[in-house]
Scaffold this motif. Structure first.
Motif, PDB file in Angstrom:
ATOM      1  N   ARG A   1      32.427  38.941  21.979  1.00  0.00           N
ATOM      2  CA  ARG A   1      32.532  39.224  23.405  1.00  0.00           C
ATOM      3  C   ARG A   1      31.157  39.369  24.035  1.00  0.00           C
ATOM      4  O   ARG A   1      30.201  39.806  23.403  1.00  0.00           O
ATOM      5  CB  ARG A   1      33.324  40.514  23.629  1.00  0.00           C
ATOM      6  N   CYS A   2      31.095  39.011  25.306  1.00  0.00           N
ATOM      7  CA  CYS A   2      29.919  39.244  26.137  1.00  0.00           C
ATOM      8  C   CYS A   2      30.341  40.137  27.285  1.00  0.00           C
ATOM      9  O   CYS A   2      31.356  39.888  27.944  1.00  0.00           O
ATOM     10  CB  CYS A   2      29.356  37.928  26.676  1.00  0.00           C
ATOM     11  N   TYR A   3      29.569  41.197  27.517  1.00  0.00           N
ATOM     12  CA  TYR A   3      29.848  42.127  28.596  1.00  0.00           C
ATOM     13  C   TYR A   3      28.682  42.129  29.576  1.00  0.00           C
ATOM     14  O   TYR A   3      27.523  42.010  29.177  1.00  0.00           O
ATOM     15  CB  TYR A   3      30.011  43.558  28.081  1.00  0.00           C
ATOM     16  N   ILE A   4      28.989  42.302  30.860  1.00  0.00           N
ATOM     17  CA  ILE A   4      27.952  42.621  31.842  1.00  0.00           C
ATOM     18  C   ILE A   4      28.368  43.914  32.538  1.00  0.00           C
ATOM     19  O   ILE A   4      29.412  43.972  33.200  1.00  0.00           O
ATOM     20  CB  ILE A   4      27.710  41.481  32.859  1.00  0.00           C
ATOM     21  N   VAL A   5      27.606  44.941  32.309  1.00  0.00           N
ATOM     22  CA  VAL A   5      27.876  46.243  32.909  1.00  0.00           C
ATOM     23  C   VAL A   5      27.082  46.332  34.201  1.00  0.00           C
ATOM     24  O   VAL A   5      25.873  46.052  34.215  1.00  0.00           O
ATOM     25  CB  VAL A   5      27.474  47.377  31.954  1.00  0.00           C
ATOM     26  N   LEU A   6      27.752  46.675  35.300  1.00  0.00           N
ATOM     27  CA  LEU A   6      27.042  46.697  36.585  1.00  0.00           C
ATOM     28  C   LEU A   6      27.371  47.943  37.376  1.00  0.00           C
ATOM     29  O   LEU A   6      28.403  48.577  37.197  1.00  0.00           O
ATOM     30  CB  LEU A   6      27.334  45.443  37.406  1.00  0.00           C
ATOM     31  N   ASP A   7      26.435  48.268  38.269  1.00  0.00           N
ATOM     32  CA  ASP A   7      26.621  49.390  39.187  1.00  0.00           C
ATOM     33  C   ASP A   7      25.778  49.123  40.423  1.00  0.00           C
ATOM     34  O   ASP A   7      24.751  48.433  40.347  1.00  0.00           O
ATOM     35  CB  ASP A   7      26.207  50.708  38.546  1.00  0.00           C
ATOM     36  N   VAL A   8      26.213  49.643  41.561  1.00  0.00           N
ATOM     37  CA  VAL A   8      25.457  49.486  42.804  1.00  0.00           C
ATOM     38  C   VAL A   8      25.221  50.856  43.427  1.00  0.00           C
ATOM     39  O   VAL A   8      25.976  51.796  43.190  1.00  0.00           O
ATOM     40  CB  VAL A   8      26.181  48.569  43.821  1.00  0.00           C
ATOM     41  N   GLU A   9      24.146  50.947  44.199  1.00  0.00           N
ATOM     42  CA  GLU A   9      23.888  52.135  45.017  1.00  0.00           C
ATOM     43  C   GLU A   9      23.799  51.693  46.473  1.00  0.00           C
ATOM     44  O   GLU A   9      23.227  50.645  46.785  1.00  0.00           O
ATOM     45  CB  GLU A   9      22.593  52.833  44.606  1.00  0.00           C
ATOM     46  N   SER A  10      24.367  52.506  47.348  1.00  0.00           N
ATOM     47  CA  SER A  10      24.451  52.132  48.758  1.00  0.00           C
ATOM     48  C   SER A  10      24.304  53.359  49.630  1.00  0.00           C
ATOM     49  O   SER A  10      24.384  54.500  49.167  1.00  0.00           O
ATOM     50  CB  SER A  10      25.785  51.437  49.046  1.00  0.00           C
ATOM     51  N   ALA A  11      24.110  53.104  50.908  1.00  0.00           N
ATOM     52  CA  ALA A  11      24.037  54.184  51.897  1.00  0.00           C
ATOM     53  C   ALA A  11      24.453  53.629  53.246  1.00  0.00           C
ATOM     54  O   ALA A  11      24.361  52.407  53.488  1.00  0.00           O
ATOM     55  CB  ALA A  11      22.620  54.765  51.980  1.00  0.00           C
TER      56      ALA A  11
ATOM     57  N   PHE B   1      30.547  50.461  56.493  1.00  0.00           N
ATOM     58  CA  PHE B   1      29.247  50.494  57.162  1.00  0.00           C
ATOM     59  C   PHE B   1      28.114  50.846  56.195  1.00  0.00           C
ATOM     60  O   PHE B   1      26.995  51.088  56.620  1.00  0.00           O
ATOM     61  CB  PHE B   1      29.298  51.487  58.329  1.00  0.00           C
ATOM     62  N   GLN B   2      28.429  50.838  54.896  1.00  0.00           N
ATOM     63  CA  GLN B   2      27.386  51.045  53.900  1.00  0.00           C
ATOM     64  C   GLN B   2      26.682  49.728  53.585  1.00  0.00           C
ATOM     65  O   GLN B   2      27.287  48.657  53.619  1.00  0.00           O
ATOM     66  CB  GLN B   2      27.969  51.640  52.617  1.00  0.00           C
ATOM     67  N   THR B   3      25.407  49.835  53.262  1.00  0.00           N
ATOM     68  CA  THR B   3      24.597  48.699  52.842  1.00  0.00           C
ATOM     69  C   THR B   3      24.175  48.917  51.398  1.00  0.00           C
ATOM     70  O   THR B   3      23.800  50.037  51.023  1.00  0.00           O
ATOM     71  CB  THR B   3      23.345  48.562  53.733  1.00  0.00           C
ATOM     72  N   ILE B   4      24.240  47.881  50.588  1.00  0.00           N
ATOM     73  CA  ILE B   4      23.810  47.966  49.194  1.00  0.00           C
ATOM     74  C   ILE B   4      22.288  47.878  49.131  1.00  0.00           C
ATOM     75  O   ILE B   4      21.686  46.965  49.701  1.00  0.00           O
ATOM     76  CB  ILE B   4      24.456  46.854  48.351  1.00  0.00           C
ATOM     77  N   PHE B   5      21.674  48.829  48.432  1.00  0.00           N
ATOM     78  CA  PHE B   5      20.223  48.865  48.302  1.00  0.00           C
ATOM     79  C   PHE B   5      19.747  48.638  46.870  1.00  0.00           C
ATOM     80  O   PHE B   5      18.547  48.419  46.663  1.00  0.00           O
ATOM     81  CB  PHE B   5      19.677  50.202  48.813  1.00  0.00           C
ATOM     82  N   ALA B   6      20.644  48.699  45.898  1.00  0.00           N
ATOM     83  CA  ALA B   6      20.238  48.488  44.512  1.00  0.00           C
ATOM     84  C   ALA B   6      21.431  47.993  43.699  1.00  0.00           C
ATOM     85  O   ALA B   6      22.559  48.459  43.895  1.00  0.00           O
ATOM     86  CB  ALA B   6      19.675  49.763  43.895  1.00  0.00           C
ATOM     87  N   VAL B   7      21.168  47.055  42.810  1.00  0.00           N
ATOM     88  CA  VAL B   7      22.164  46.547  41.870  1.00  0.00           C
ATOM     89  C   VAL B   7      21.516  46.525  40.498  1.00  0.00           C
ATOM     90  O   VAL B   7      20.415  45.988  40.335  1.00  0.00           O
ATOM     91  CB  VAL B   7      22.637  45.124  42.230  1.00  0.00           C
TER      92      VAL B   7
ATOM     93  N   LEU C   1      32.387  47.018  47.970  1.00  0.00           N
ATOM     94  CA  LEU C   1      31.074  46.958  48.612  1.00  0.00           C
ATOM     95  C   LEU C   1      30.423  45.599  48.413  1.00  0.00           C
ATOM     96  O   LEU C   1      29.809  45.043  49.328  1.00  0.00           O
ATOM     97  CB  LEU C   1      30.169  48.066  48.052  1.00  0.00           C
ATOM     98  N   ILE C   2      30.548  45.052  47.211  1.00  0.00           N
ATOM     99  CA  ILE C   2      29.984  43.720  46.933  1.00  0.00           C
ATOM    100  C   ILE C   2      30.670  42.675  47.795  1.00  0.00           C
ATOM    101  O   ILE C   2      30.007  41.776  48.355  1.00  0.00           O
ATOM    102  CB  ILE C   2      30.127  43.396  45.435  1.00  0.00           C
ATOM    103  N   LYS C   3      31.989  42.771  47.930  1.00  0.00           N
ATOM    104  CA  LYS C   3      32.717  41.753  48.702  1.00  0.00           C
ATOM    105  C   LYS C   3      32.373  41.805  50.188  1.00  0.00           C
ATOM    106  O   LYS C   3      32.173  40.767  50.828  1.00  0.00           O
ATOM    107  CB  LYS C   3      34.227  41.907  48.480  1.00  0.00           C
ATOM    108  N   ILE C   4      32.285  43.019  50.755  1.00  0.00           N
ATOM    109  CA  ILE C   4      31.981  43.076  52.185  1.00  0.00           C
ATOM    110  C   ILE C   4      30.539  42.644  52.445  1.00  0.00           C
ATOM    111  O   ILE C   4      30.238  42.016  53.472  1.00  0.00           O
ATOM    112  CB  ILE C   4      32.273  44.472  52.777  1.00  0.00           C
TER     113      ILE C   4
END
Length: 290
Positions: free
Chosen positions: A12-22, A63-69, A129-132
């Motif tokens: 298996r191959c995994y990609i673990v992801l997280d985002v930070e927003s404000a 109305f949040q904007t993603i600032f880090a992925v 958040l990613i989709k919007i």
């Protein structure tokens, strides 16, 4: 093993992801207030809302904007261990939100067939958040990840640990840090979650990057424990030790590294104690047999 996902021929191959927003789209929130014909009276709240959760006064997630992925790509070994292939963070001020989505989708596009996204509550938080953000900037999802346009559940290549570890959310969903604490896994090392918006608004993007990376690391360590439910090929302590050693090699200057190094030392002490107990048990059995 009968489970095709853990066959030696196709690790298996995994990609673990997280985002930070404000919340940063104040203009969009003002458009919403105008649509609702809100007068702007501080004492005015609609029926059913408390003053502090009225969306007319407090902008909600659209109305949040993603600032880090942050993303970590991992591959399984047929013996049961895990190799960290890459650990990257894309963030402001180097990239705007559109640039962050382009960078994320480039990583997703480079993954092998069948790669699975791993998250904690991603279907409820990160994916919306990613989709919007993708819609705002007129982008499209990578071809093999267009299932994300829906919920990211069911047959999608997505392991939402929050969902699968709470009985499909039949148990009340909990914070990742709660679950991590119960397993003695480090979490929220550099800052509490409520501080992230302030870090972003204050322009402390390095601290923001560390926060999102720590969340990815915690998710990965929970993933390592979850895999043990399915795969007896390697002890979870051995898998965690290898992951932490590779993270230290990749992110050695980060402020969270000393805490991870201490956690790794604790794992090593546990393994040494377990090995010593095994030796004692073998010696005792030998004495009894004699």
């Amino acid at each position: 093993m009968n489970d095709k996902h853990f066959s030696e021929a196709q690790p298996r191959c995994y990609i673990v992801l997280d985002v930070e927003s404000a919340v940063a789209d104040e203009a969009g929130h003002r458009r919403y207030q105008a649509m609702e014909r809100w007068s702007g009276n501080d004492d005015e709240s609609r029926r059913g809302y408390k003053r502090d959760d009225d969306p007319l006064k407090t902008p909600r997630w659209p109305f949040q904007t993603i600032f880090a992925v942050s993303v970590m790509v991992l591959f399984e070994h047929c013996q049961g261990n895990i190799h960290v292939s890459r650990f990257e963070t894309f963030a402001a001020p180097d990239l705007d939100e559109r640039g962050l989505m382009v960078a994320l989708y480039q990583v997703l596009g480079e993954l092998p067939e069948g790669a699975e996204i791993v998250s904690w509550g991603g279907g409820w938080h990160d994916f919306p958040l990613i989709k919007i953000a993708t819609l705002r900037h007129g982008l499209s999802l990578p071809p093999r990840f267009r299932w994300m346009a829906w919920s990211g559940e069911g047959k999608a290549n997505h392991i939402d640990l929050c969902r699968v570890l709470t009985g499909g959310s039949k148990m009340k969903p909990v914070h990742m840090s709660e679950y991590a604490a119960s397993l003695n896994i480090p979490a929220k090392i550099t800052a509490p979650p409520f501080a992230v918006a302030g870090l972003i608004k204050g322009g402390d993007f390095e601290s923001c990057q560390e926060c999102v990376e720590v969340d990815v690391i915690t998710t990965v360590l929970i993933l390592a424990r979850w895999r043990k439910l399915l795969d007896p090929g390697a002890r979870s302590e051995v898998v965690e030790d290898r992951i932490l050693r590779q993270i230290e090699e990749l992110k050695g200057t980060r402020r969270y590294i000393p805490a991870l190094r201490a956690h790794r030392a604790m794992l090593q002490r546990q393994m040494m104690l377990a090995a010593a107990n095994d030796v004692d048990a073998i010696n005792n059995e030998g004495s009894i047999a004699a």
